[in-house]
Scaffold this motif. Structure first.
Motif, PDB file in Angstrom:
ATOM      1  N   PHE A   1      12.701  -1.071   0.986  1.00  0.00           N
ATOM      2  CA  PHE A   1      12.574  -2.012   2.095  1.00  0.00           C
ATOM      3  C   PHE A   1      13.640  -1.776   3.166  1.00  0.00           C
ATOM      4  CE2 PHE A   1      12.989  -6.173   4.168  1.00  0.00           C
ATOM      5  CZ  PHE A   1      11.693  -6.325   4.590  1.00  0.00           C
TER       6      PHE A   1
ATOM      7  N   ILE B   1      13.070  -1.473   7.245  1.00  0.00           N
ATOM      8  CA  ILE B   1      13.753  -2.312   8.240  1.00  0.00           C
ATOM      9  C   ILE B   1      14.511  -1.446   9.252  1.00  0.00           C
ATOM     10  CG2 ILE B   1      15.809  -3.781   8.483  1.00  0.00           C
ATOM     11  CD1 ILE B   1      13.682  -5.607   7.892  1.00  0.00           C
TER      12      ILE B   1
ATOM     13  N   TYR C   1      -1.602  -9.286   8.553  1.00  0.00           N
ATOM     14  CA  TYR C   1      -0.208  -9.484   8.134  1.00  0.00           C
ATOM     15  C   TYR C   1       0.371 -10.727   8.803  1.00  0.00           C
ATOM     16  CZ  TYR C   1      -0.516  -4.652   6.461  1.00  0.00           C
ATOM     17  OH  TYR C   1      -0.887  -3.491   5.829  1.00  0.00           O
TER      18      TYR C   1
ATOM     19  N   LEU D   1      -1.119 -13.837   7.058  1.00  0.00           N
ATOM     20  CA  LEU D   1      -0.609 -14.075   5.709  1.00  0.00           C
ATOM     21  C   LEU D   1       0.880 -14.405   5.695  1.00  0.00           C
ATOM     22  CD1 LEU D   1      -2.639 -11.229   4.009  1.00  0.00           C
ATOM     23  CD2 LEU D   1      -2.931 -13.685   3.581  1.00  0.00           C
TER      24      LEU D   1
ATOM     25  N   GLN E   1       7.220 -10.061  13.346  1.00  0.00           N
ATOM     26  CA  GLN E   1       7.980  -9.152  12.487  1.00  0.00           C
ATOM     27  C   GLN E   1       7.093  -8.611  11.364  1.00  0.00           C
ATOM     28  OE1 GLN E   1      10.435  -7.478  12.917  1.00  0.00           O
ATOM     29  NE2 GLN E   1      11.854  -7.311  11.221  1.00  0.00           N
TER      30      GLN E   1
ATOM     31  N   LEU F   1       6.617  -4.593  11.003  1.00  0.00           N
ATOM     32  CA  LEU F   1       6.953  -3.898   9.751  1.00  0.00           C
ATOM     33  C   LEU F   1       5.698  -3.263   9.157  1.00  0.00           C
ATOM     34  CD1 LEU F   1       9.458  -6.457   8.174  1.00  0.00           C
ATOM     35  CD2 LEU F   1      10.024  -4.205   9.097  1.00  0.00           C
TER      36      LEU F   1
ATOM     37  N   SER G   1       4.920   0.686   8.368  1.00  0.00           N
ATOM     38  CA  SER G   1       4.445   1.204   7.075  1.00  0.00           C
ATOM     39  C   SER G   1       3.229   2.118   7.269  1.00  0.00           C
ATOM     40  CB  SER G   1       4.114   0.055   6.116  1.00  0.00           C
ATOM     41  OG  SER G   1       2.873  -0.531   6.442  1.00  0.00           O
TER      42      SER G   1
ATOM     43  N   LEU H   1      27.927  -6.249  10.123  1.00  0.00           N
ATOM     44  CA  LEU H   1      27.565  -7.273   9.139  1.00  0.00           C
ATOM     45  C   LEU H   1      28.697  -8.278   8.959  1.00  0.00           C
ATOM     46  CD1 LEU H   1      25.535  -8.343   7.063  1.00  0.00           C
ATOM     47  CD2 LEU H   1      26.478  -6.738   5.395  1.00  0.00           C
TER      48      LEU H   1
ATOM     49  N   MET I   1       2.738  -1.087  -1.696  1.00  0.00           N
ATOM     50  CA  MET I   1       2.072  -1.151  -0.392  1.00  0.00           C
ATOM     51  C   MET I   1       2.493  -2.399   0.372  1.00  0.00           C
ATOM     52  SD  MET I   1      -1.980  -0.313   0.003  1.00  0.00           S
ATOM     53  CE  MET I   1      -2.280  -1.577   1.261  1.00  0.00           C
ATOM     54  N   PHE I   2       2.578  -2.269   1.678  1.00  0.00           N
ATOM     55  CA  PHE I   2       3.083  -3.378   2.484  1.00  0.00           C
ATOM     56  C   PHE I   2       2.195  -4.620   2.352  1.00  0.00           C
ATOM     57  CE2 PHE I   2       3.854  -5.717   6.449  1.00  0.00           C
ATOM     58  CZ  PHE I   2       5.210  -5.883   6.341  1.00  0.00           C
TER      59      PHE I   2
ATOM     60  N   LEU J   1       3.232  -6.652  -0.508  1.00  0.00           N
ATOM     61  CA  LEU J   1       4.495  -7.361  -0.258  1.00  0.00           C
ATOM     62  C   LEU J   1       4.225  -8.624   0.559  1.00  0.00           C
ATOM     63  CD1 LEU J   1       7.637  -7.155  -0.559  1.00  0.00           C
ATOM     64  CD2 LEU J   1       7.650  -6.069   1.695  1.00  0.00           C
ATOM     65  N   ILE J   2       3.415  -8.493   1.594  1.00  0.00           N
ATOM     66  CA  ILE J   2       3.097  -9.644   2.454  1.00  0.00           C
ATOM     67  C   ILE J   2       2.371 -10.735   1.658  1.00  0.00           C
ATOM     68  CG2 ILE J   2       1.430 -10.344   4.248  1.00  0.00           C
ATOM     69  CD1 ILE J   2       3.723  -9.449   5.710  1.00  0.00           C
TER      70      ILE J   2
ATOM     71  N   ASN K   1       4.589 -12.582  -0.756  1.00  0.00           N
ATOM     72  CA  ASN K   1       5.640 -13.364  -0.106  1.00  0.00           C
ATOM     73  C   ASN K   1       5.124 -14.747   0.269  1.00  0.00           C
ATOM     74  OD1 ASN K   1       8.100 -14.015   1.236  1.00  0.00           O
ATOM     75  ND2 ASN K   1       7.135 -13.486   3.188  1.00  0.00           N
TER      76      ASN K   1
ATOM     77  N   GLU L   1      23.008  -7.975   1.548  1.00  0.00           N
ATOM     78  CA  GLU L   1      21.931  -7.055   1.928  1.00  0.00           C
ATOM     79  C   GLU L   1      20.825  -7.826   2.662  1.00  0.00           C
ATOM     80  OE1 GLU L   1      20.761  -4.456  -1.265  1.00  0.00           O
ATOM     81  OE2 GLU L   1      19.023  -3.711  -0.138  1.00  0.00           O
TER      82      GLU L   1
ATOM     83  N   SER M   1      12.208 -11.094   7.866  1.00  0.00           N
ATOM     84  CA  SER M   1      12.838  -9.900   7.299  1.00  0.00           C
ATOM     85  C   SER M   1      13.550 -10.239   5.987  1.00  0.00           C
ATOM     86  CB  SER M   1      13.858  -9.315   8.278  1.00  0.00           C
ATOM     87  OG  SER M   1      13.229  -8.848   9.439  1.00  0.00           O
TER      88      SER M   1
ATOM     89  N   LEU N   1      10.912 -11.102   3.180  1.00  0.00           N
ATOM     90  CA  LEU N   1      10.230  -9.900   2.668  1.00  0.00           C
ATOM     91  C   LEU N   1      11.212  -9.037   1.875  1.00  0.00           C
ATOM     92  CD1 LEU N   1       8.013  -8.982   5.757  1.00  0.00           C
ATOM     93  CD2 LEU N   1       7.207  -9.875   3.566  1.00  0.00           C
ATOM     94  N   GLY N   2      12.444  -8.970   2.368  1.00  0.00           N
ATOM     95  CA  GLY N   2      13.460  -8.226   1.627  1.00  0.00           C
ATOM     96  C   GLY N   2      13.725  -8.847   0.267  1.00  0.00           C
TER      97      GLY N   2
ATOM     98  N   SER O   1      11.075  -7.919  -2.076  1.00  0.00           N
ATOM     99  CA  SER O   1      11.201  -6.539  -2.557  1.00  0.00           C
ATOM    100  C   SER O   1      12.233  -6.446  -3.685  1.00  0.00           C
ATOM    101  CB  SER O   1      11.563  -5.585  -1.410  1.00  0.00           C
ATOM    102  OG  SER O   1      12.930  -5.702  -1.075  1.00  0.00           O
TER     103      SER O   1
END
Lengths: 188, 188
Positions: free
Chosen positions: A2, A6, A32, A35, A105, A109, A113, A182, B1-2, B5-6, B9, B28, B106, B109-110, B113
């Motif tokens: 991931f 990003i 996307y 969802l 976003q 993303l 992909s 960061l 696959m993205f 993930l979506i 989430n 992170e 972000s 989704l992170g 993951s």
């Protein structure tokens, strides 16, 4: 991973315009957004897909590109987006809150992909674009996402607090984006 | 696959509270926010990380959970988030626009993951939370992201236009989220 997704998801503004995006992929990108989380699950977002040249050409003049690059009016013919997703608010449902940021976003993303890339554009001549796309008064334009196969390199540079955040292009036309560190964005 | 993930989430509100999230993972996740697009690249977002019990306990009372579930006041002890990321606007930099929506997605989704999950909370007793976390007036609270290892099943149900969008729980305490159909959110 991931993290790689990003990092590779930069704001791209020059594209291989001849690279066409299929309608199936465009619909998948909108999916996307569909969802993604929505405040109180109200789902006020609606979407317009553009992927053919004439519709793309009717959108392009109403977008402002890269405000900090004063000597660049936006991508030239041949380097323009292969498509757009226009994110609308359905005023019959209600305000968007931050739904359009969330959905944008997800779409970007997701595009990454697929080895596509894009840019969220907020600086839009909204009235002109509404007319050009014959958008009814039921909808307000929130964002335009430009999409295509990226034709530029974007480099992230870390900056210290107080340094200039304006992006810039070097002599090789590589696009530099200064990002805060960061450690400087975490409040203890 | 993205896509997976979506879909995975979802907004999770019950967690294996004993599952601790390391500070490295939390940092992170904030980094995913940092590396997300920001309007005019201004980067006004700052972040507070909470991952220990006493800090988590000081945040929890100031959040409102799942407004449509009238007989559920929020997760019970043992099922509460293992951590939070509070997204702030640094008023010395400027307004956030939709940056916090982008960054929140972000982060979520992170988290997914990493096999974590969470929920974006916008209904916050902001003044109380500011006091509890001793947040200076330089910052405004935009969103709180609750995080943990999910302990509930969320099911997406497709609805027709005009049907009720309120989420609900069935007899097995599975959480149902009605989503509009793709065909109903694309404006031709």
């Amino acid at each position: 991973m991931f993290y790689d997704l990003i990092v590779s998801n930069r704001s791209y503004r020059r594209f291989h315009e001849e690279h066409s995006i299929s309608v199936e992929r465009m619909r998948e990108l909108v999916d996307y957004g569909r969802l993604s989380p929505s405040g109180a699950n109200k789902q006020p977002l609606k979407y317009i897909i553009s992927r053919d040249k004439s519709k793309n050409d009717s959108i392009f003049p109403h977008l402002q590109w890269a405000g900090y690059l004063k000597d660049w009016a936006g991508p030239e013919e041949g380097e323009r987006p292969s498509g757009y997703i226009v994110i609308l608010q359905d005023t019959n449902i209600g305000p968007s809150g931050v739904d359009h940021g969330i959905a944008a976003q997800s779409i970007l993303l997701g595009a990454r992909s697929m080895e596509l890339g894009g840019c969220i554009i907020q600086s839009i001549k909204r009235n002109e674009l509404k007319t050009a796309l014959q958008i009814s008064d039921q909808y307000e334009i929130l964002l335009v996402i430009a999409l295509g196969k990226p034709k530029e390199t974007v480099i992230l540079d870390e900056i210290n607090d107080g340094e200039d955040i304006k992006y810039w292009r070097d002599n090789n036309q590589e696009h530099h984006v200064p990002k805060r560190k960061l450690q400087d964005i975490i409040v203890e």
